[in-house]
Write a protein that holds these residues in place. Structure first.
Motif, PDB file in Angstrom:
ATOM      1  N   GLU A   1     -10.486   0.552   5.105  1.00  0.00           N
ATOM      2  CA  GLU A   1     -10.470  -0.756   4.447  1.00  0.00           C
ATOM      3  C   GLU A   1      -9.506  -0.708   3.262  1.00  0.00           C
ATOM      4  N   LEU A   2      -8.685  -1.732   3.133  1.00  0.00           N
ATOM      5  CA  LEU A   2      -7.763  -1.834   2.004  1.00  0.00           C
ATOM      6  C   LEU A   2      -8.010  -3.173   1.304  1.00  0.00           C
TER       7      LEU A   2
ATOM      8  N   THR B   1      -1.669  -0.962  -3.997  1.00  0.00           N
ATOM      9  CA  THR B   1      -2.898  -0.227  -3.739  1.00  0.00           C
ATOM     10  C   THR B   1      -2.472   1.168  -3.306  1.00  0.00           C
TER      11      THR B   1
ATOM     12  N   GLU C   1      -5.808  -6.755   1.556  1.00  0.00           N
ATOM     13  CA  GLU C   1      -4.980  -6.751   2.766  1.00  0.00           C
ATOM     14  C   GLU C   1      -3.479  -6.717   2.476  1.00  0.00           C
TER      15      GLU C   1
ATOM     16  N   PHE D   1      -4.880  -1.301  10.256  1.00  0.00           N
ATOM     17  CA  PHE D   1      -4.571  -2.421   9.360  1.00  0.00           C
ATOM     18  C   PHE D   1      -3.502  -3.325   9.973  1.00  0.00           C
TER      19      PHE D   1
ATOM     20  N   ILE E   1      -7.242   4.161  -4.732  1.00  0.00           N
ATOM     21  CA  ILE E   1      -8.336   4.566  -3.856  1.00  0.00           C
ATOM     22  C   ILE E   1      -8.274   6.088  -3.712  1.00  0.00           C
TER      23      ILE E   1
ATOM     24  N   VAL F   1       0.861  -1.176   0.000  1.00  0.00           N
ATOM     25  CA  VAL F   1       0.000   0.000   0.000  1.00  0.00           C
ATOM     26  C   VAL F   1       0.903   1.233   0.000  1.00  0.00           C
TER      27      VAL F   1
ATOM     28  N   VAL G   1      -3.339   5.117  -2.227  1.00  0.00           N
ATOM     29  CA  VAL G   1      -4.362   5.980  -1.627  1.00  0.00           C
ATOM     30  C   VAL G   1      -3.993   7.428  -1.897  1.00  0.00           C
TER      31      VAL G   1
ATOM     32  N   PHE H   1      -2.725   4.032  10.141  1.00  0.00           N
ATOM     33  CA  PHE H   1      -2.550   2.802   9.354  1.00  0.00           C
ATOM     34  C   PHE H   1      -2.104   1.643  10.240  1.00  0.00           C
TER      35      PHE H   1
ATOM     36  N   VAL I   1      -9.414   6.336   5.534  1.00  0.00           N
ATOM     37  CA  VAL I   1      -9.486   4.992   4.951  1.00  0.00           C
ATOM     38  C   VAL I   1      -9.584   3.954   6.072  1.00  0.00           C
TER      39      VAL I   1
END
Length: 281
Positions: A112-113, A74, A116, A140, A103, A53, A76, A136, A110
């Motif tokens: 939800e990712l 992913t 995962e 997460f 995203i 991420v 953000v 974060f 945020v």
């Protein structure tokens, strides 16, 4: 398919096309040097097949360096123009379509990712780097390790050990989740615009088991905040408000936790603070 990286001229051209001017409000300083983004990815030990991420990808220079390893990303991004354009930049540089998910959101919101991700790699906006990191780490628990670029002063505090002048609330809160280390320095000259502060890379690795429950974390962090809000005072005074309302009551809790009431906040480890929270409970 080979992924190619962005050069300084292309970054400026992309910014002009998108009518993007790096802003202080969003803490935007774009990295325009390919060697630097590769250095960040190497420090994070990103490998093919991993899921990473990235917070604040901007125009995509670090994003492409992560994708170059064969990892999935992913990203953000709060800026809608940058978020909308990132997939086409990635495609133009040889990135397979399923390797990048974007995203469009404020990183602090945020919760939800997808998929995962287990690794965090980011050039964090200077003005929100600590809140984003702690959000974060708290939200997460699948994030196991990572490397972030932050302002030098912030990075040194995150990695500081008890007893040092720069050890503070961020140091203790970060340590709740695992071990932190300084992983390299970054020249001001690799950024556009050039910032008026130096930057460092900070690496972390999450502990295998949680340090305590969520209730214990909240209680511990409240005690940490109180201790460092009056860091020059002894703990029995600094913590009187959260440990019973008086210095005598605070001393009793501290002694029950095996902590000397005459110490100051900077002398305690995260384990010491957790013991105080448990003694209070």
């Amino acid at each position: 398919m080979t992924v190619t990286l962005l050069g300084a001229a292309e970054i400026r051209r992309l910014a002009a096309e998108l009518d993007v001017t790096p802003t202080k409000k969003l803490g935007q300083n774009f990295v325009v040097d390919a060697n630097t983004v590769r250095k960040i990815v190497t420090a994070a030990d990103v490998r093919a097949g991993e899921h990473v991420v990235e917070v604040g990808p901007g125009l995509g220079s670090l994003t492409l360096a992560i994708l170059e390893t064969g990892a999935r990303v992913t990203a953000v991004e709060i800026d809608k123009r940058l978020a909308a354009h990132l997939p086409s930049t990635a495609a133009a540089h040889g990135v397979p379509e399923d390797a990048l998910t974007v995203i469009t959101s404020d990183a602090l919101r945020v919760d939800e990712l997808p998929g995962e991700p287990t690794v965090l790699v980011a050039n964090l906006p200077y003005n929100v780097s600590v809140p984003v990191l702690l959000h974060f780490m708290e939200t997460f628990d699948h994030l196991q390790r990572g490397v972030v670029m932050v302002q030098s002063e912030v990075g040194e505090r995150l990695a500081a050990a008890p007893g040092s002048k720069i050890y503070g609330s961020p140091s203790v809160k970060a340590a709740w989740y695992g071990a932190w280390r300084l992983a390299g320095t970054v020249s001001r000259q690799v950024f556009w615009p050039v910032p008026n502060v130096d930057s460092v890379l900070v690496g972390f690795r999450r502990d295998p088991e949680p340090r305590g429950t969520e209730a214990e974390r909240l209680a511990t962090f409240a005690i940490v905040d109180a201790a460092f809000n009056q860091r020059r005072k002894m703990l029995r005074q600094a913590l009187s408000g959260v440990l019973g309302g008086s210095a005598a009551a605070a001393s009793e809790v501290l002694e029950r936790a095996g902590v000397d009431p005459t110490l100051r906040g900077e002398n305690l480890t995260v384990e010491d603070y957790l013991r105080i929270a448990r003694a209070l409970a």
